[in-house]
Scaffold this active site. Structure first.
Site, PDB file in Angstrom:
ATOM      1  CG  HIS A 305    -102.590  67.243 -32.796  1.00  0.00           C
ATOM      2  ND1 HIS A 305    -101.995  66.522 -31.678  1.00  0.00           N
ATOM      3  CD2 HIS A 305    -101.848  67.559 -33.753  1.00  0.00           C
ATOM      4  CE1 HIS A 305    -100.549  66.556 -31.914  1.00  0.00           C
ATOM      5  NE2 HIS A 305    -100.348  67.118 -33.027  1.00  0.00           N
ATOM      6  CD  GLU A 316    -107.132  68.014 -34.804  1.00  0.00           C
ATOM      7  OE1 GLU A 316    -107.589  67.389 -33.732  1.00  0.00           O
ATOM      8  OE2 GLU A 316    -106.428  68.952 -34.516  1.00  0.00           O
TER       9      GLU A 316
END
Length: 415
Positions: A305, A316
């Site tokens: 992302h 993440e």
């Protein structure tokens, strides 16, 4: 219930570089940035932000002036991308040879027709007019893109739009995948489009203080996911589409198959509107792997992302480290928003296409301008320069405000 294999037979994109898909992917592999410095003539204060636009896109030429005139720019970009994916799949836009009453569209957009509504505000409050265009509602509605696509291509099955912030088109693709895999639809056209250039939208993102800092000279390198020197995200406009098709249906008509979609996981952090939670992302990653029948050892690449925000990037990477364990150090990861920006509701579709192309071409585009990685983002193989690599399967991550997470799993097609 017997699950069908899902082939990816069509890819379509309105490229910010102005060329076709091979050109787009080649430029990404080379680490080329499409980010420029946007300055507008808005009164009383112009916008001056890094942005990714599609300057070569001519809606009248691509769609025809009468049709383009009934669309906000997000629908124009989306319909053009859908047409390109449809053509790439070798499907006709004219009278079909077979019944398409159960073929459908699943589309993603975070903003819909905000430009249409903003134009209305300007007409009323700045220009002092008494009324707005009678087309304002159909220009501005969030389902305009999928509605136009269904009508123009004669698709009589489901026609739905998903608005899930930055995960909108990833979730749209995942839901389309489920319909093809279950046998409910032999063909689904899916993707997303967004245009976050409305003055109020851009100012709202500025107010969050997550936009990258730059000037005209440094704009091209403004977005630096996972970098120790990152300052924030870069918004962009765009449209991207994929044709997902029952494998046997695709083979029977002699379609070219770019890759196979094999899994989808979606979860909600259920903890905070804007602060990401690694636990929720871990559940989405594990769900996508289980859905695909894959293990972490089967995954060779993750298109992250990677928005280049101070808070989002480390979360993440922490999620990837948790899921992949010791294998994370060998897991190739790149954040391609460093080059094509963040198209909000269209980003998941753009990155899904990039992931499919990476598998097809056996090459990984980089995180451009990475420089020195943030120590908080360590523990994976950050791809700082585009490279050829043997790839069997890959994931594409989309993590949104509101805590919505979506992970798409793809597999390369072996000759």
């Amino acid at each position: 219930m017997t699950q069908r294999r899902v082939a990816i037979t069509g890819l379509g994109l309105v490229s910010p570089f102005g060329g076709d898909l091979p050109d787009f992917f080649a430029r990404l592999l080379a680490g080329e940035s499409a980010v420029h410095f946007l300055q507008t003539d808005d009164v009383p204060r112009p916008l001056a932000i890094p942005f990714v636009s599609c300057p070569g896109f001519d809606a009248d030429a691509e769609l025809g002036k009468p049709l383009a005139g009934t669309m906000d720019r997000f629908a124009q970009l989306g319909t053009a991308a859908a047409y390109r994916a449809w053509q790439d799949a070798g499907l006709s836009r004219g009278q079909p040879a077979e019944n398409r009453e159960n073929w459908g569209v699943s589309w993603g957009t975070a903003l819909g027709g905000t430009l249409a509504y903003e134009k209305g505000y300007k007409e009323l409050w700045i220009k002092g007019r008494e009324r707005v265009s009678p087309l304002s509602v159909i220009l501005g509605m969030n389902n305009a893109a999928n509605a136009h696509i269904s009508i123009q291509l004669g698709l009589g099955g489901v026609s739905m739009s998903h608005t899930v912030a930055c995960a909108s088109s990833a979730i749209a693709i995942g839901e389309a995948f489920r319909r093809v895999r279950s046998g409910e639809a032999p063909v689904m056209l899916t993707g997303g489009s967004d245009v976050p250039q409305a003055y109020g939208v851009a100012r709202a993102w500025e107010a969050l203080r997550v936009m990258a800092n730059c000037d005209e000279k440094t704009a091209a390198q403004a977005c630096r996911p996972f970098s120790a020197g990152r300052t924030g995200l870069v918004l962009g406009e765009g449209g991207a589409a994929l044709v997902l098709e029952d494998w046997e249906h695709a083979v029977a008509r002699g379609a070219r198959i770019h890759g196979e979609m094999v899994g989808y996981g979606t979860t909600c952090d259920h903890s905070h509107l804007v602060r990401p939670d690694a636990a929720g992302q871990v559940r989405a990653l594990n769900m996508a792997l289980a859905d695909a029948g894959l293990t972490p050892a089967d995954i060779d690449y993750v298109n992250a992302h990677g928005t280049a925000t101070a808070e989002g990037d480390p979360v993440e990477i922490a999620a990837l480290r948790t899921v992949f364990g010791e294998a994370a150090a060998r897991l190739a990861v790149s954040g391609t928003k460093s080059m094509h920006g963040h198209q909000l509701g269209a980003a998941g579709a753009i990155e899904a296409i990039i992931t499919v192309l990476a598998l097809r071409e056996q090459a990984i585009p980089p995180t451009a301008h990475l420089g020195e990685p943030d120590p908080a983002c360590a523990g994976v193989d950050h791809v700082g320069t585009g490279r050829a690599q043997q790839l069997r399967a890959a994931l594409s991550n989309s993590f949104a405000f509101g805590g919505s997470n979506a992970v798409l799993a793809f597999r390369a097609v072996t000759p």
